[in-house]
Design a protein around this motif. Structure first.
Motif, mmCIF file in Angstrom:
data_model
loop_
_atom_site.group_PDB
_atom_site.id
_atom_site.type_symbol
_atom_site.label_atom_id
_atom_site.label_comp_id
_atom_site.label_asym_id
_atom_site.label_seq_id
_atom_site.Cartn_x
_atom_site.Cartn_y
_atom_site.Cartn_z
ATOM 1 N N UNK A 1 5.461 -53.336 -57.106
ATOM 2 C CA UNK A 1 4.020 -53.247 -57.173
ATOM 3 C C UNK A 1 3.427 -54.202 -56.150
ATOM 4 N N UNK A 2 2.582 -53.681 -55.310
ATOM 5 C CA UNK A 2 1.888 -54.515 -54.332
ATOM 6 C C UNK A 2 0.494 -54.842 -54.848
ATOM 7 N N UNK A 3 0.140 -56.122 -54.878
ATOM 8 C CA UNK A 3 -1.207 -56.470 -55.331
ATOM 9 C C UNK A 3 -2.260 -55.994 -54.331
ATOM 10 N N UNK A 4 -3.402 -55.628 -54.852
ATOM 11 C CA UNK A 4 -4.534 -55.204 -54.025
ATOM 12 C C UNK A 4 -5.323 -56.448 -53.631
ATOM 13 N N UNK A 5 -5.604 -56.587 -52.348
ATOM 14 C CA UNK A 5 -6.320 -57.757 -51.844
ATOM 15 C C UNK A 5 -7.825 -57.548 -52.012
ATOM 16 N N UNK A 6 -8.441 -58.366 -52.851
ATOM 17 C CA UNK A 6 -9.883 -58.284 -53.092
ATOM 18 C C UNK A 6 -10.647 -59.430 -52.444
ATOM 19 N N UNK A 7 -9.973 -60.214 -51.628
ATOM 20 C CA UNK A 7 -10.614 -61.405 -51.050
ATOM 21 C C UNK A 7 -11.755 -61.073 -50.107
ATOM 22 N N UNK A 8 -11.803 -59.878 -49.568
ATOM 23 C CA UNK A 8 -12.850 -59.508 -48.618
ATOM 24 C C UNK A 8 -14.147 -59.059 -49.290
ATOM 25 N N UNK A 9 -14.112 -58.898 -50.608
ATOM 26 C CA UNK A 9 -15.284 -58.420 -51.335
ATOM 27 C C UNK A 9 -16.150 -59.572 -51.838
ATOM 28 N N UNK A 10 -17.457 -59.353 -51.816
ATOM 29 C CA UNK A 10 -18.400 -60.348 -52.340
ATOM 30 C C UNK A 10 -18.470 -60.239 -53.860
ATOM 31 N N UNK A 11 -18.719 -61.368 -54.495
ATOM 32 C CA UNK A 11 -18.905 -61.386 -55.951
ATOM 33 C C UNK A 11 -20.152 -60.577 -56.278
ATOM 34 N N UNK A 12 -20.173 -59.902 -57.376
ATOM 35 C CA UNK A 12 -19.203 -59.837 -58.469
ATOM 36 C C UNK A 12 -18.230 -58.656 -58.360
ATOM 37 N N UNK A 13 -18.121 -58.016 -57.195
ATOM 38 C CA UNK A 13 -17.294 -56.811 -57.057
ATOM 39 C C UNK A 13 -15.849 -56.995 -57.530
ATOM 40 N N UNK A 14 -15.139 -58.082 -57.153
ATOM 41 C CA UNK A 14 -13.756 -58.212 -57.638
ATOM 42 C C UNK A 14 -13.666 -58.248 -59.165
ATOM 43 N N UNK A 15 -14.569 -58.963 -59.808
ATOM 44 C CA UNK A 15 -14.553 -59.048 -61.259
ATOM 45 C C UNK A 15 -14.817 -57.676 -61.877
ATOM 46 N N UNK A 16 -15.757 -56.921 -61.329
ATOM 47 C CA UNK A 16 -16.062 -55.595 -61.846
ATOM 48 C C UNK A 16 -14.873 -54.651 -61.693
ATOM 49 N N UNK A 17 -14.188 -54.726 -60.552
ATOM 50 C CA UNK A 17 -13.011 -53.889 -60.311
ATOM 51 C C UNK A 17 -11.924 -54.201 -61.331
ATOM 52 N N UNK A 18 -11.675 -55.474 -61.559
ATOM 53 C CA UNK A 18 -10.622 -55.891 -62.487
ATOM 54 C C UNK A 18 -10.978 -55.510 -63.919
ATOM 55 N N UNK A 30 1.321 -52.940 -65.593
ATOM 56 C CA UNK A 30 0.871 -54.214 -65.031
ATOM 57 C C UNK A 30 0.167 -53.927 -63.720
ATOM 58 N N UNK A 31 -0.967 -54.557 -63.530
ATOM 59 C CA UNK A 31 -1.730 -54.435 -62.289
ATOM 60 C C UNK A 31 -1.893 -55.811 -61.681
ATOM 61 N N UNK A 32 -2.096 -55.861 -60.356
ATOM 62 C CA UNK A 32 -2.195 -57.153 -59.675
ATOM 63 C C UNK A 32 -3.218 -57.094 -58.546
ATOM 64 N N UNK A 33 -3.883 -58.236 -58.342
ATOM 65 C CA UNK A 33 -4.864 -58.386 -57.271
ATOM 66 C C UNK A 33 -4.714 -59.758 -56.632
ATOM 67 N N UNK A 34 -5.027 -59.833 -55.360
ATOM 68 C CA UNK A 34 -5.088 -61.119 -54.661
ATOM 69 C C UNK A 34 -6.553 -61.539 -54.622
ATOM 70 N N UNK A 35 -6.807 -62.752 -55.080
ATOM 71 C CA UNK A 35 -8.162 -63.296 -55.143
ATOM 72 C C UNK A 35 -8.228 -64.590 -54.332
ATOM 73 N N UNK A 36 -9.424 -64.970 -53.874
ATOM 74 C CA UNK A 36 -9.527 -66.186 -53.067
ATOM 75 C C UNK A 36 -9.389 -67.469 -53.872
ATOM 76 N N UNK A 37 -9.578 -67.388 -55.203
ATOM 77 C CA UNK A 37 -9.519 -68.580 -56.049
ATOM 78 C C UNK A 37 -9.245 -68.155 -57.487
ATOM 79 N N UNK A 38 -9.013 -69.110 -58.336
ATOM 80 C CA UNK A 38 -8.754 -68.864 -59.753
ATOM 81 C C UNK A 38 -10.028 -68.306 -60.391
ATOM 82 N N UNK A 39 -9.988 -67.129 -61.021
ATOM 83 C CA UNK A 39 -11.199 -66.478 -61.535
ATOM 84 C C UNK A 39 -11.580 -66.939 -62.946
#
Length: 70
Positions: A1-18, A30-39
């Motif tokens: 499983x490759x995590x999806x990189x969400x670091x390029x998105x502005x808040x709150x988009x990553x949280x909404x996607x997750x 199991x799903x995975x995402x790369x985030x710029x910081x601890x959410x």
């Protein structure tokens, strides 16, 4: 499983996607995402949905969030 990189998105988009993905999560999935910081704000929301989570460092300053049904 490759995590999806969400670091390029502005808040709150990553949280909404997750959160949307967490609602549709199947047993044993199991799903995975790369985030710029601890959410931190996201974690109680996942817990309230019965979603387990864990983190790994991404190696380039971000974190990888893994979720699965608890």
């Amino acid at each position: 499983m490759s995590p999806v990189d969400l670091r390029h998105l502005a808040a709150p988009a990553p949280m909404e996607i997750i959160l949307d993905a967490a609602e549709q999560l199947q047993d044993q999935q199991t799903l995975a995402w790369i985030l710029p910081h601890h959410p931190t704000p996201l974690l109680p929301m996942l817990t309230a949905q019965g979603i387990a989570y864990r983190f790994e460092l991404s190696g380039d300053g971000g974190v990888i969030l893994y979720i699965s049904k608890a």
